[in-house]
Structure formats: C-alpha cells, structure tokens
Design a protein around this motif. Sequence first.
Motif, PDB file in Angstrom:
ATOM      1  N   GLU A 164      34.599  47.951  45.547  1.00  0.00           N
ATOM      2  CA  GLU A 164      33.889  48.883  44.672  1.00  0.00           C
ATOM      3  C   GLU A 164      33.352  48.150  43.442  1.00  0.00           C
ATOM      4  OE1 GLU A 164      35.640  53.146  44.541  1.00  0.00           O
ATOM      5  OE2 GLU A 164      37.358  51.795  44.485  1.00  0.00           O
ATOM      6  N   ASP A 165      32.302  48.710  42.855  1.00  0.00           N
ATOM      7  CA  ASP A 165      31.751  48.128  41.625  1.00  0.00           C
ATOM      8  C   ASP A 165      32.803  48.047  40.530  1.00  0.00           C
ATOM      9  OD1 ASP A 165      29.290  47.877  42.829  1.00  0.00           O
ATOM     10  OD2 ASP A 165      28.438  49.681  41.910  1.00  0.00           O
ATOM     11  N   ILE A 166      33.647  49.075  40.411  1.00  0.00           N
ATOM     12  CA  ILE A 166      34.639  49.097  39.341  1.00  0.00           C
ATOM     13  C   ILE A 166      35.599  47.919  39.476  1.00  0.00           C
ATOM     14  CG2 ILE A 166      36.212  50.634  40.602  1.00  0.00           C
ATOM     15  CD1 ILE A 166      36.956  51.921  37.942  1.00  0.00           C
ATOM     16  N   SER A 167      35.912  47.534  40.706  1.00  0.00           N
ATOM     17  CA  SER A 167      36.811  46.400  40.924  1.00  0.00           C
ATOM     18  C   SER A 167      36.167  45.115  40.442  1.00  0.00           C
ATOM     19  CB  SER A 167      37.155  46.275  42.416  1.00  0.00           C
ATOM     20  OG  SER A 167      37.684  47.468  42.920  1.00  0.00           O
ATOM     21  N   VAL A 168      34.937  44.885  40.849  1.00  0.00           N
ATOM     22  CA  VAL A 168      34.230  43.652  40.482  1.00  0.00           C
ATOM     23  C   VAL A 168      34.033  43.576  38.974  1.00  0.00           C
ATOM     24  CG1 VAL A 168      32.093  42.355  40.776  1.00  0.00           C
ATOM     25  CG2 VAL A 168      33.137  43.501  42.742  1.00  0.00           C
ATOM     26  N   GLU A 169      33.690  44.692  38.360  1.00  0.00           N
ATOM     27  CA  GLU A 169      33.473  44.703  36.911  1.00  0.00           C
ATOM     28  C   GLU A 169      34.760  44.385  36.156  1.00  0.00           C
ATOM     29  OE1 GLU A 169      31.919  48.601  36.442  1.00  0.00           O
ATOM     30  OE2 GLU A 169      29.970  48.098  37.354  1.00  0.00           O
ATOM     31  N   TRP A 205      37.034  37.316  44.635  1.00  0.00           N
ATOM     32  CA  TRP A 205      36.593  38.676  44.335  1.00  0.00           C
ATOM     33  C   TRP A 205      35.215  38.702  43.687  1.00  0.00           C
ATOM     34  CZ3 TRP A 205      37.865  43.617  45.384  1.00  0.00           C
ATOM     35  CH2 TRP A 205      39.074  43.839  46.062  1.00  0.00           C
ATOM     36  N   LEU A 206      34.837  37.625  42.997  1.00  0.00           N
ATOM     37  CA  LEU A 206      33.516  37.569  42.371  1.00  0.00           C
ATOM     38  C   LEU A 206      32.486  36.857  43.234  1.00  0.00           C
ATOM     39  CD1 LEU A 206      34.420  36.896  38.619  1.00  0.00           C
ATOM     40  CD2 LEU A 206      34.061  39.080  39.800  1.00  0.00           C
ATOM     41  N   ASN A 207      32.876  36.421  44.401  1.00  0.00           N
ATOM     42  CA  ASN A 207      31.953  35.787  45.340  1.00  0.00           C
ATOM     43  C   ASN A 207      31.025  36.871  45.915  1.00  0.00           C
ATOM     44  OD1 ASN A 207      30.692  34.632  47.595  1.00  0.00           O
ATOM     45  ND2 ASN A 207      32.483  33.416  48.145  1.00  0.00           N
ATOM     46  N   PRO A 208      29.716  36.719  45.814  1.00  0.00           N
ATOM     47  CA  PRO A 208      28.807  37.748  46.354  1.00  0.00           C
ATOM     48  C   PRO A 208      29.079  38.068  47.820  1.00  0.00           C
ATOM     49  CG  PRO A 208      27.586  36.216  44.982  1.00  0.00           C
ATOM     50  CD  PRO A 208      28.974  35.639  45.115  1.00  0.00           C
ATOM     51  N   ASP A 233      43.957  56.736  36.641  1.00  0.00           N
ATOM     52  CA  ASP A 233      43.351  55.921  35.594  1.00  0.00           C
ATOM     53  C   ASP A 233      43.236  54.446  35.990  1.00  0.00           C
ATOM     54  OD1 ASP A 233      43.263  58.208  34.006  1.00  0.00           O
ATOM     55  OD2 ASP A 233      45.250  57.832  33.163  1.00  0.00           O
ATOM     56  N   ASP A 234      43.218  54.174  37.269  1.00  0.00           N
ATOM     57  CA  ASP A 234      43.123  52.801  37.773  1.00  0.00           C
ATOM     58  C   ASP A 234      41.726  52.250  37.499  1.00  0.00           C
ATOM     59  OD1 ASP A 234      43.119  50.428  39.243  1.00  0.00           O
ATOM     60  OD2 ASP A 234      44.140  51.315  40.967  1.00  0.00           O
ATOM     61  N   ASN A 235      41.638  51.149  36.756  1.00  0.00           N
ATOM     62  CA  ASN A 235      40.315  50.579  36.502  1.00  0.00           C
ATOM     63  C   ASN A 235      39.996  49.421  37.442  1.00  0.00           C
ATOM     64  OD1 ASN A 235      42.099  48.791  35.322  1.00  0.00           O
ATOM     65  ND2 ASN A 235      40.814  48.372  33.539  1.00  0.00           N
ATOM     66  N   TYR A 236      40.778  49.300  38.520  1.00  0.00           N
ATOM     67  CA  TYR A 236      40.453  48.348  39.583  1.00  0.00           C
ATOM     68  C   TYR A 236      40.051  49.060  40.879  1.00  0.00           C
ATOM     69  CZ  TYR A 236      41.963  44.106  37.151  1.00  0.00           C
ATOM     70  OH  TYR A 236      42.072  43.044  36.286  1.00  0.00           O
ATOM     71  N   GLY A 237      40.067  50.369  40.900  1.00  0.00           N
ATOM     72  CA  GLY A 237      39.693  51.084  42.115  1.00  0.00           C
ATOM     73  C   GLY A 237      39.768  52.581  41.900  1.00  0.00           C
ATOM     74  N   THR A 238      39.038  53.331  42.728  1.00  0.00           N
ATOM     75  CA  THR A 238      39.004  54.787  42.613  1.00  0.00           C
ATOM     76  C   THR A 238      39.784  55.430  43.759  1.00  0.00           C
ATOM     77  OG1 THR A 238      37.058  55.160  44.003  1.00  0.00           O
ATOM     78  CG2 THR A 238      36.664  54.527  41.695  1.00  0.00           C
ATOM     79  N   MET A 239      39.875  56.747  43.702  1.00  0.00           N
ATOM     80  CA  MET A 239      40.553  57.498  44.755  1.00  0.00           C
ATOM     81  C   MET A 239      39.853  57.361  46.105  1.00  0.00           C
ATOM     82  SD  MET A 239      43.348  58.788  43.722  1.00  0.00           S
ATOM     83  CE  MET A 239      44.146  58.928  42.109  1.00  0.00           C
ATOM     84  N   ALA A 240      38.623  56.862  46.096  1.00  0.00           N
ATOM     85  CA  ALA A 240      37.925  56.649  47.371  1.00  0.00           C
ATOM     86  C   ALA A 240      38.700  55.683  48.271  1.00  0.00           C
ATOM     87  CB  ALA A 240      36.523  56.113  47.122  1.00  0.00           C
ATOM     88  N   GLN A 241      39.485  54.796  47.675  1.00  0.00           N
ATOM     89  CA  GLN A 241      40.257  53.848  48.479  1.00  0.00           C
ATOM     90  C   GLN A 241      41.283  54.577  49.349  1.00  0.00           C
ATOM     91  OE1 GLN A 241      39.595  50.576  48.638  1.00  0.00           O
ATOM     92  NE2 GLN A 241      38.045  50.582  47.025  1.00  0.00           N
ATOM     93  N   ILE A 242      42.137  55.392  48.723  1.00  0.00           N
ATOM     94  CA  ILE A 242      43.167  56.030  49.542  1.00  0.00           C
ATOM     95  C   ILE A 242      42.620  57.237  50.307  1.00  0.00           C
ATOM     96  CG2 ILE A 242      45.029  55.124  48.119  1.00  0.00           C
ATOM     97  CD1 ILE A 242      45.439  57.922  46.969  1.00  0.00           C
TER      98      ILE A 242
END
Length: 285
Positions: A164-169, A205-208, A233-242
Amino acid sequence: MQNPALAAAAAAAVTPAASSFAELPAAASHGPLRIEYRWVNETAADAPIAVFLHEGLGSIAMWRDWPQTLCERLGMRGLVYSRPGYGLSTPRARDVKWPVHFMTDQARDILPALLNALAIDTRERKRMWVVGHSDGGSIALLYAALHPDELVGAVVIAPHVFVEDISVESIAQTKQLYETTDLRAKLGRYHADVDSAFYGWNDIWLNPAFRQWSITAELASIRQPLLAIQGHDDNYGTMAQIDTIAARVPQAQLVKLDACGHSPHRDAPGQLNDAIAAFVSSQRQ
C-alpha cells in the motif's frame, strides 16, 4: 503519531548471553546461516510450540517479554528467533539486496530448516502455532500456505499481503529518520550489524519492483485456523490487509483494535493477548 520504528527501538536491549545458535546448511535461496534463537518455557517439553516471527526491523530482543507473557497465558512453549540479517544471526552482506520474494524464501526454506536443526519433529509441528508480526505476519501466512500439514494454526498481527502507499510512505520516512536522527544508534542495541538489518528491510520495501509484490493468491491455500489482527491507527497498513485475508480464507477470524498502531504487542498487549487466548482456546474445544 510516533513512528513505530522509534517506539520499537526504545523497547529493549540485546542480551546475547541468553541466546543460542543453530547452524543451517546452504540451500538454493541462501548460503550457510547461523541463526540466533531462544526458547520460552523450554522445560514444558509436552506443551505445544508457538513460533514467533518478528517484524521487518525486529529481532529476539525487540519482542521484549511479550512472547513469554503470551506463552504463559496459552500454556505453550515459545521459539523466538532472529531472521538472517537481524539480531545476532548471520548479517546480510553489504552488497546483497533482498529479492522481491524474500518472505517466501523465509517461509519455504529458512523456517523449516531451523525447525529441522532444532529436531522439532512432525508430531510437534502438527501441534505448532506460528505467530507473526508485520513482515513476520506475512511469513507466517506463507508458511501456513506452503506447509499446511506442519502447524495447527496461525496468528498474524499487522501483516502485509500486498503493498500500500501508506506502507511505502512510512518506510521512506523511517529511512530519513535513520539517516538524520539517533534512530540508527537506538536500533544498534538490538542488531550486531544494524545497517544489515535496516537497509535489508528498507531497500526492498522502497524498491519500485516491490510495488507489485502480493501474496493474495497464496492465501487460498491456507487450511488451518487463522486469526488476523490490525490496529485502526497503523501507519504501515490499512484494514484492507486483513479484510483481504478474510475474503480469501473463509475460516479466518479478524480482530480490529481501537487506539492501536502497528505494534499491538506494545500498544495494546492486554487486548491482543485476550484475543489470541480466546481464539486458541476455541480451537482446542
């Protein structure tokens, strides 16, 4: 919100004297490895085993006492180890980059090799749980998919099943902190080669090319009980993961924790332990 890497770095101190080491032979995905490990409740020889798989910047020491607390709650033995490149395990060579499929390599090759080295036999594996956090949660999912007859169930905490974008950011932000603040020094207390640990995780993780990484197809092969836990409140991933896990693994149960970030074992240990204990107990009935 505090960056989880900073919170983790303040969590514990390496205590090398408490560790043991297993020698793993070379395989197609890796050379010879020396793996740092520790047992929790080792004298409970007849108890089921829970294997703990740490996060992308983790190690044995960074779990603190949570594996001990959980194993006592569950009546299990615990096996905690530092993956290659982390803690006191064989460091990553400076010129080596983790491949896009590095988590599959961990689940397919390295964890089974460690179990073999520690003489954990088929009978014990059929009673074994895998408990993974973040990257370790992804590895736990892959282990369950690839070795469905060598565990009784899995618990995954803030796992990643796609990028997810949030993870990369957040990972890009952590790189900036590592290079401009005292984060490197703090993490250095938990890894023999801190740059090995940090850049192994950060670079891939930052590799395109890693933006296309996904294990959603593999999830359908998971047959055993599965509990997936995520903080709101996870800033490395959203609920879309689980939620993706639940859509592909019919028997999966989800727990979504309020006021909790990327590390529930630090942010909400009571709620986390209650959820895991209830789930494991339900599978024993």
